[in-house]
Design a protein around this motif. Structure first.
Motif: not given
Length: 275
Positions: A242-251
């Motif tokens: 949903x946020x393709x330019x975001x960071x790791x899904x582990x946050x």
């Protein structure tokens, strides 16, 4: 007039690992946008069949170079074979792993071959083909990596480590080259519906349909089209997020918790591939 792939980057593109799956989808996507393509892979019959299909469907020039990208001289040979071309886009898609296995259950040569293909290969490709792009002031490099790069995990030691290398390499090159007109994208994939994934599952005794709900697998064509649409939106593009330019899904998870979560995921989905 809208800028085209060729006017922005150049007339030729190379797809390493371009005979089927995500690599072939990239080649078709590039050709459909008017770019001539060089396909690189190990299996000449599959390579030539893919090239003929692209020529017939898109009317562009296609070259094939049969190479094992884990061989020490592979990228030097590819450089020589394409020396007469202005290569404006390089997609390094080779480097899938057929199955997740405990580190010591694979022999050392298999691990070293993976490192040569997944680490040495993209680094050398970026150096050899990125330098002319930087000199010209235009071009793009895509390094296809994996969600296995986000954290270490049981049965993913070598594969995850090589994909983390690719991710950091792509992000670093993006930071260095972005002001000079060269786009770099680290394309992060989850499990993708490719021939290599199907072959791996069938080899272990199960029909492809039992692998997962089809909705759980990314479509190679959609992967390639999305990446080509977002070459300039690096350094990282996470397909299916949903946020393709975001960071790791582990946050903000502690590293230990991220590793344990990755290990559970590897156990639940023991067969992985990106191309």
């Amino acid at each position: 007039m809208a800028e085209t792939l060729t006017s922005r980057y150049g007339p030729w593109g190379i797809v390493a690992g371009g005979s089927d799956g995500v690599g072939a989808a990239f080649a078709h996507g590039m050709a459909s946008r008017g770019m001539n393509v060089v396909l690189v892979a190990r299996r000449p019959p599959v390579l030539e069949a893919s090239a003929e299909d692209i020529r017939a469907r898109h009317g562009v020039e296609v070259r094939t170079v049969a190479l094992d990208l884990s061989a020490p001289a592979a990228l030097a040979e590819l450089t020589w074979a394409t020396a007469d071309l202005e290569v404006g886009l390089f997609v390094y898609n080779a480097g899938g792993d057929d199955r997740s296995t405990a580190f010591l259950d694979k022999d050392l040569d298999t691990h070293l071959e993976l490192v040569r293909r997944n680490c040495v290969g993209p680094l050398e490709a970026a150096y050899r083909f990125g330098a002319p792009m930087v000199a010209r002031g235009r071009g793009a490099v895509v390094l296809v990596t994996s969600g296995a790069a986000w954290a270490g995990g049981a049965t993913l030691a070598a594969y995850g480590a090589t994909k983390a290398f690719d991710l950091i390499l792509a992000e670093s090159l993006w930071a260095e080259w972005r002001a000079g007109g060269v786009d770099v994208l680290g394309l992060v994939l989850g499990r993708t519906d490719t021939p290599s994934l199907r072959r791996a599952f069938v080899a272990e005794g199960g029909p492809h349909g039992d692998l997962a709900d089809p909705g759980d697998l990314a479509d190679p064509g959609e992967v390639a089209e999305e990446a080509l649409d977002h070459l300039g939106d690096g350094p990282t593009w996470i397909h299916g997020s949903d946020t393709p330019t975001g960071g790791s899904p582990f946050g903000a998870l502690p590293r230990r918790d991220a590793v344990l979560a990755m290990s559970r995921g590897a156990s639940a989905h023991s067969r992985r591939t990106v191309n």
